[in-house]
Design a protein around this motif. Structure first.
Motif, PDB file in Angstrom:
ATOM      1  N   GLU A  11      98.909  39.145  -1.916  1.00  0.00           N
ATOM      2  CA  GLU A  11      97.554  38.724  -1.574  1.00  0.00           C
ATOM      3  C   GLU A  11      96.542  39.367  -2.526  1.00  0.00           C
ATOM      4  OE1 GLU A  11      94.540  39.087   2.220  1.00  0.00           O
ATOM      5  OE2 GLU A  11      96.693  39.010   2.584  1.00  0.00           O
ATOM      6  N   GLY A  12      95.537  38.592  -2.897  1.00  0.00           N
ATOM      7  CA  GLY A  12      94.462  39.097  -3.744  1.00  0.00           C
ATOM      8  C   GLY A  12      94.681  38.890  -5.233  1.00  0.00           C
ATOM      9  N   PHE A  13      95.878  38.431  -5.627  1.00  0.00           N
ATOM     10  CA  PHE A  13      96.145  38.175  -7.046  1.00  0.00           C
ATOM     11  C   PHE A  13      95.714  36.763  -7.402  1.00  0.00           C
ATOM     12  CE2 PHE A  13      98.558  41.960  -6.744  1.00  0.00           C
ATOM     13  CZ  PHE A  13      98.764  42.417  -8.032  1.00  0.00           C
ATOM     14  N   ARG A  14      95.189  36.618  -8.606  1.00  0.00           N
ATOM     15  CA  ARG A  14      94.780  35.312  -9.121  1.00  0.00           C
ATOM     16  C   ARG A  14      95.568  35.007 -10.391  1.00  0.00           C
ATOM     17  NH1 ARG A  14      88.661  35.244 -10.244  1.00  0.00           N
ATOM     18  NH2 ARG A  14      89.048  37.344 -10.986  1.00  0.00           N
ATOM     19  N   PHE A  36      96.918  38.416 -11.815  1.00  0.00           N
ATOM     20  CA  PHE A  36      96.172  39.670 -11.949  1.00  0.00           C
ATOM     21  C   PHE A  36      95.340  39.957 -10.713  1.00  0.00           C
ATOM     22  CE2 PHE A  36      92.848  36.732 -13.030  1.00  0.00           C
ATOM     23  CZ  PHE A  36      91.659  37.371 -12.704  1.00  0.00           C
ATOM     24  N   LYS A  37      95.086  41.248 -10.536  1.00  0.00           N
ATOM     25  CA  LYS A  37      94.179  41.705  -9.484  1.00  0.00           C
ATOM     26  C   LYS A  37      93.332  42.806 -10.100  1.00  0.00           C
ATOM     27  CE  LYS A  37      93.983  43.382  -4.757  1.00  0.00           C
ATOM     28  NZ  LYS A  37      94.781  43.782  -3.584  1.00  0.00           N
ATOM     29  N   ALA A  38      92.022  42.580 -10.130  1.00  0.00           N
ATOM     30  CA  ALA A  38      91.101  43.571 -10.695  1.00  0.00           C
ATOM     31  C   ALA A  38      90.850  44.676  -9.686  1.00  0.00           C
ATOM     32  CB  ALA A  38      89.783  42.898 -11.081  1.00  0.00           C
ATOM     33  N   ARG A  69      83.783  32.623 -28.062  1.00  0.00           N
ATOM     34  CA  ARG A  69      83.152  33.934 -27.853  1.00  0.00           C
ATOM     35  C   ARG A  69      82.594  34.125 -26.443  1.00  0.00           C
ATOM     36  NH1 ARG A  69      79.416  34.945 -32.379  1.00  0.00           N
ATOM     37  NH2 ARG A  69      81.391  34.918 -33.497  1.00  0.00           N
ATOM     38  N   ALA A  70      81.895  33.144 -25.910  1.00  0.00           N
ATOM     39  CA  ALA A  70      81.289  33.303 -24.583  1.00  0.00           C
ATOM     40  C   ALA A  70      82.367  33.570 -23.530  1.00  0.00           C
ATOM     41  CB  ALA A  70      80.467  32.081 -24.216  1.00  0.00           C
ATOM     42  N   ALA A  71      83.461  32.823 -23.563  1.00  0.00           N
ATOM     43  CA  ALA A  71      84.545  33.030 -22.592  1.00  0.00           C
ATOM     44  C   ALA A  71      85.223  34.371 -22.827  1.00  0.00           C
ATOM     45  CB  ALA A  71      85.566  31.899 -22.684  1.00  0.00           C
ATOM     46  N   LYS A  82      85.823  39.588 -14.123  1.00  0.00           N
ATOM     47  CA  LYS A  82      84.430  39.826 -13.741  1.00  0.00           C
ATOM     48  C   LYS A  82      83.897  38.709 -12.852  1.00  0.00           C
ATOM     49  CE  LYS A  82      83.020  42.801 -17.523  1.00  0.00           C
ATOM     50  NZ  LYS A  82      82.059  43.011 -18.601  1.00  0.00           N
ATOM     51  N   ALA A  83      84.667  37.639 -12.727  1.00  0.00           N
ATOM     52  CA  ALA A  83      84.217  36.477 -11.930  1.00  0.00           C
ATOM     53  C   ALA A  83      84.439  36.697 -10.458  1.00  0.00           C
ATOM     54  CB  ALA A  83      84.973  35.223 -12.380  1.00  0.00           C
TER      55      ALA A  83
END
Length: 156
Positions: A9-12, A29-31, A146-148, A155-156
């Motif tokens: 749970e919590g991983f994207r 990943f999970k931040a 660059r923007a991505a 951070k999203a």
């Protein structure tokens, strides 16, 4: 049990622009405040003839854990090329389980990230690794990307 059922749970899902990693993955990943946990559900396709996760896959995942972990440290979701990588196999990683690691950044300079990680599977360390990763120059990231690259998914 499906591979996605093994994802905690919590991983994207980590969307990468790397065809090789797409073949092995997807990575998840999970931040967390101090870094990214990156993992992979081990499927039959990840196995060697002995029925364990292939050593090359384990080293690949460790390389990605530390490379992306370097990106967490620099704030860039752009390749941090591997300069050196050392790995030691501790034990086998059982197929059908969740494999995960988290980079530890020992030192960061303008040009390099020095880091290490342990890969854990079934509550046991299966591989220890360390490496040096090149910090990309943001001005050399193609304008279209660059923007991505400077707005990482964690951070999203």
């Amino acid at each position: 049990m499906t591979a996605s059922a093994l994802v905690p749970e919590g991983f994207r899902k980590l969307e990468v622009r790397d065809d090789f990693i797409s073949l092995a993955g997807p990575l998840w990943f999970k931040a967390e405040e101090d870094g990214l946990r990156i993992g992979l559900p081990l499927e039959k396709r990840h196995g060697n003839p002995m029925g364990w996760a292939h050593g090359g896959l384990l080293v690949t995942v460790a390389d990605m854990v530390m490379g992306i972990g370097s990106g967490f440290s620099t704030g860039m979701f752009w390749p941090h090329p591997t300069i050196s990588l050392t790995s030691e196999f501790v034990r086998g990683a059982k197929l059908g389980q969740w494999l995960e690691g988290k980079a530890r950044i020992a030192r960061r300079t303008v040009n390099f990230c020095f880091c290490s990680c342990d890969l854990v599977c079934g509550g046991e360390i299966v591989l220890v690794s360390s490496g040096v990763f090149k910090v990309p120059d943001p001005d050399k990231i193609p304008e279209a990307a660059r923007a991505a690259a400077l707005s990482p998914p964690w951070k999203a």
